[in-house]
Design an enzyme around this catalytic site. Structure first.
Site, PDB file in Angstrom:
ATOM      1  N   TYR A 176       7.965 -13.210  21.363  1.00 52.96           N
ATOM      2  CA  TYR A 176       6.700 -13.359  20.626  1.00 52.96           C
ATOM      3  C   TYR A 176       6.891 -14.295  19.440  1.00 52.96           C
ATOM      4  O   TYR A 176       6.061 -15.152  19.159  1.00 52.96           O
ATOM      5  CB  TYR A 176       6.239 -11.978  20.136  1.00 52.96           C
ATOM      6  CG  TYR A 176       4.816 -11.967  19.623  1.00 52.96           C
ATOM      7  CD1 TYR A 176       3.768 -11.564  20.442  1.00 52.96           C
ATOM      8  CD2 TYR A 176       4.525 -12.349  18.309  1.00 52.96           C
ATOM      9  CE1 TYR A 176       2.460 -11.551  19.974  1.00 52.96           C
ATOM     10  CE2 TYR A 176       3.219 -12.343  17.840  1.00 52.96           C
ATOM     11  CZ  TYR A 176       2.187 -11.936  18.670  1.00 52.96           C
ATOM     12  OH  TYR A 176       0.900 -11.926  18.196  1.00 52.96           O
ATOM     13  N   PHE A 227     -14.721 -37.911  22.051  1.00 45.81           N
ATOM     14  CA  PHE A 227     -14.682 -37.192  23.326  1.00 45.81           C
ATOM     15  C   PHE A 227     -15.723 -36.065  23.303  1.00 45.81           C
ATOM     16  O   PHE A 227     -16.082 -35.571  22.242  1.00 45.81           O
ATOM     17  CB  PHE A 227     -13.269 -36.632  23.512  1.00 45.81           C
ATOM     18  CG  PHE A 227     -13.042 -36.010  24.859  1.00 45.81           C
ATOM     19  CD1 PHE A 227     -12.943 -36.801  25.990  1.00 45.81           C
ATOM     20  CD2 PHE A 227     -12.927 -34.640  24.995  1.00 45.81           C
ATOM     21  CE1 PHE A 227     -12.749 -36.232  27.237  1.00 45.81           C
ATOM     22  CE2 PHE A 227     -12.730 -34.062  26.242  1.00 45.81           C
ATOM     23  CZ  PHE A 227     -12.633 -34.855  27.365  1.00 45.81           C
ATOM     24  N   ASP A 228     -16.207 -35.645  24.476  1.00 40.57           N
ATOM     25  CA  ASP A 228     -17.321 -34.671  24.496  1.00 40.57           C
ATOM     26  C   ASP A 228     -16.995 -33.343  23.804  1.00 40.57           C
ATOM     27  O   ASP A 228     -17.832 -32.813  23.071  1.00 40.57           O
ATOM     28  CB  ASP A 228     -17.873 -34.460  25.919  1.00 40.57           C
ATOM     29  CG  ASP A 228     -16.839 -34.005  26.933  1.00 40.57           C
ATOM     30  OD1 ASP A 228     -15.639 -34.143  26.663  1.00 40.57           O
ATOM     31  OD2 ASP A 228     -17.221 -33.529  28.013  1.00 40.57           O
ATOM     32  N   ASP A 242      -6.940 -38.282  18.127  1.00 39.42           N
ATOM     33  CA  ASP A 242      -7.181 -37.447  19.294  1.00 39.42           C
ATOM     34  C   ASP A 242      -6.324 -38.087  20.394  1.00 39.42           C
ATOM     35  O   ASP A 242      -6.615 -39.190  20.858  1.00 39.42           O
ATOM     36  CB  ASP A 242      -8.678 -37.470  19.620  1.00 39.42           C
ATOM     37  CG  ASP A 242      -9.028 -36.611  20.816  1.00 39.42           C
ATOM     38  OD1 ASP A 242      -8.113 -36.048  21.439  1.00 39.42           O
ATOM     39  OD2 ASP A 242     -10.227 -36.518  21.139  1.00 39.42           O
TER      40      ASP A 242
HETATM   41  C1  LIG Z   1      -9.235 -33.651  27.382  1.00 39.58           C
HETATM   42  C2  LIG Z   1      -9.509 -34.161  26.054  1.00 39.58           C
HETATM   43  C3  LIG Z   1      -9.808 -33.303  24.987  1.00 39.58           C
HETATM   44  C4  LIG Z   1      -9.933 -31.811  25.147  1.00 39.58           C
HETATM   45  O1  LIG Z   1      -8.798 -31.251  25.681  1.00 39.58           O
HETATM   46  P1  LIG Z   1      -8.790 -30.000  26.689  1.00 39.58           P
HETATM   47  O2  LIG Z   1      -7.336 -29.806  26.948  1.00 39.58           O
HETATM   48  O3  LIG Z   1      -9.563 -30.389  27.900  1.00 39.58           O
HETATM   49  O4  LIG Z   1      -9.416 -28.870  25.973  1.00 39.58           O
HETATM   50  C5  LIG Z   1     -10.029 -33.875  23.754  1.00 39.58           C
HETATM   51  N1  LIG Z   1      -9.975 -35.209  23.584  1.00 39.58           N
HETATM   52  C6  LIG Z   1      -9.693 -36.059  24.582  1.00 39.58           C
HETATM   53  C7  LIG Z   1      -9.627 -37.527  24.332  1.00 39.58           C
HETATM   54  C8  LIG Z   1      -9.446 -35.564  25.852  1.00 39.58           C
HETATM   55  O5  LIG Z   1      -9.203 -36.411  26.853  1.00 39.58           O
END
Ligand SMILES: *Cc1c(COP(=O)(O)O)cnc(C)c1O
Length: 458
Positions: free
Chosen positions: A72, A124-125, A215
């Site tokens: 843990y 990103f979305d 990101d």
């Molecule tokens: C996939 C992605 C995310 C989110 O990550 P998850 O692992 O799908 O939650 C954020 N930013 C970018 C650019 C991504 O490609």
């Protein structure tokens, strides 16, 4: 003669896939309410829905899995990952999470407040979702060339510095907690950001006291493009390039399901102990204790190996070579694609492909459904469904590009599969004049609707 392309691996384990008939696919897609996310994987022959968590781990990663430490607190797997992150990105602090959006949730819980403004290059979305959920907003500062699919600009993920300076100089910087630079920029076609742009964004943000967050889902692919396209980096290794890239960031979020080549996992990393301590409060609440935060020890071990494999130049040459192979086939048949071809996917310009379908009838989604019906190939819409409604007016947002994304999983398919995908698209392209209507929405969720939207034929 020059030797041809071949994959930089041999196959130790296989997973059978099956071709279905068109009649079967017509029934399945109707039952799925014309949403490709609702299909069962057995109903798909070649799955290019996403490159997220769909890559094949190496034998070394599987071996690391077996030596995972599930303690843990203070597991050796945590320290293996910590060392890899320090080594590759130069950050002293990190927190594991179950995937990338969880890292966003934790980090934004510290940094984002109501009415804040977060500039970036086509967020990103999920990133945008987590910002808007907190009643803050994003400003897209991507260079204009990114929205012209014919432009061969080598770094279409770049931030337009004059757009950024306008944001910094017209909005109270107290309201701008950070800029988010997405590497590579998914929304504009898996397009890279240049080292020079990262350096300039960092300098400008420092001047205004704004934090720089990367990101980082496809950071290694971005580094490969820097090596190929930025003269001064031609003789630098990918690892050297990545270290310099991250010297311009204060923090990063990572979806390890992409350039970590693992099936699940994520993390955030940061330079200061202060930000680490603030974030760890939320990480413990949402994800788990600091030394595992949403990941099994074995998965952290596999990720530590994956981060080293992904920053290998031979791997990257092969990976991006395969994406290029598919893209160039389509280009040779004059199928409209985003140029230059990106790192992880080929993006088809649906508006140019299907010229008779009105934008209110979801052009890129219509093309995605056609491709599925033609060959059982699953791509994904990056267009109006994904762009969602404006949070204030509730009207559809029509993005500047309506695209069908064909994302290539890492080390998973061969070029024979790419040949099938290309031929399926050519068949549709040859009869494109006969496709005149699209789809309308039957039901949708209030946020991130594309995952669950239900559609019907117009
Ligand atoms: C996939 C992605 C995310 C989110 O990550 P998850 O692992 O799908 O939650 C954020 N930013 C970018 C650019 C991504 O490609």
């Amino acid at each position: 003669m020059e030797l041809p392309f071949a994959e930089s691996y041999k196959i130790k384990m296989v997973e059978p896939i099956y071709r279905s008939t068109r009649k079967q696919r017509e029934e399945w897609i109707k039952a799925a309410n014309y949403n490709l996310f609702n299909l069962r994987s057995e109903q798909v022959y070649i799955d290019l829905l996403t490159d997220s968590g769909t890559g094949a781990m190496s034998d070394q990663q599987w071996a690391a899995l077996m030596t995972g430490d599930e303690s843990y607190a203070g597991s050796s797997s945590y320290f293996n990952l910590k060392d890899a992150i320090k080594n590759i990105f130069g950050f002293d602090y990190f927190l594991p999470t179950h995937q990338g959006r969880a890292a966003e949730n934790v980090l934004f819980s510290v940094l984002v407040k109501e009415n804040d403004v977060i500039p970036g290059n086509s967020h990103f979305d999920t990133t945008k979702g987590h910002i808007e959920f907190r009643n803050a907003r994003t400003v897209d500062c991507t260079i204009d060339e990114a929205f012209d699919t014919e432009s061969e600009h080598p770094f279409k993920g770049n931030i337009d510095l004059s757009k950024l300076e306008t944001v910094y100089s017209t909005i109270d910087t107290e309201k701008i907690p950070m800029i988010i630079v997405t590497l590579t920029c998914n929304t504009s076609g898996g397009q890279p950001v240049s080292m020079r742009n990262l350096r300039e964004v960092s300098a400008l943000s420092k001047k205004y006291g704004v934090k720089v967050v990367f990101d980082s889902a496809r950071f290694a692919e971005n580094a490969w493009f820097i090596q190929q396209r930025e003269e001064e980096y031609r003789n630098k290794s990918i690892k050297q390039i990545v270290l310099e890239m991250y010297s311009y960031a204060d923090a990063m979020t990572m979806s390890s399901k992409k350039d970590g080549i693992v099936n699940i996992g994520g993390f955030m990393a940061m330079r200061t102990e202060e930000l680490f301590k603030q974030a760890s409060v939320f990480n413990i609440m949402f994800e788990g204790f600091n030394t595992y935060g949403g990941m099994a020890g074995r998965d952290m071990n596999a990720l530590a190996v994956g981060l080293h494999e992904i920053t290998d130049g031979h791997y990257l040459g092969n990976r991006i070579g395969q994406v290029n192979y598919l893209g160039n086939k389509l280009i040779n048949w004059h199928i409209p694609v985003q140029k230059p071809i990106g790192g992880h996917a080929v993006f088809i310009d649906a508006t140019k492909f299907l010229q008779h379908v009105p934008k209110e009838e979801y052009i890129a989604q219509t093309l995605a459904i056609e491709l599925y019906l033609e060959a059982g190939v699953r791509g994904v819409e990056v267009g109006t469904l994904l762009a969602d409604r404006d949070p204030e007016t509730k009207e559809n947002r029509y993005p500047r590009l309506e695209m069908l994304r064909l994302a290539i999983p890492r080390r998973t398919y061969t070029n024979n599969h790419m040949d099938v995908v290309a031929m399926a698209l050519k068949n549709i392209f040859d009869r494109r004049e006969s496709i005149e209507t699209g789809f309308r929405i039957k039901r949708e969720a209030p946020i991130m609707r594309h995952f669950s939207v239900e559609l019907e034929k117009v």
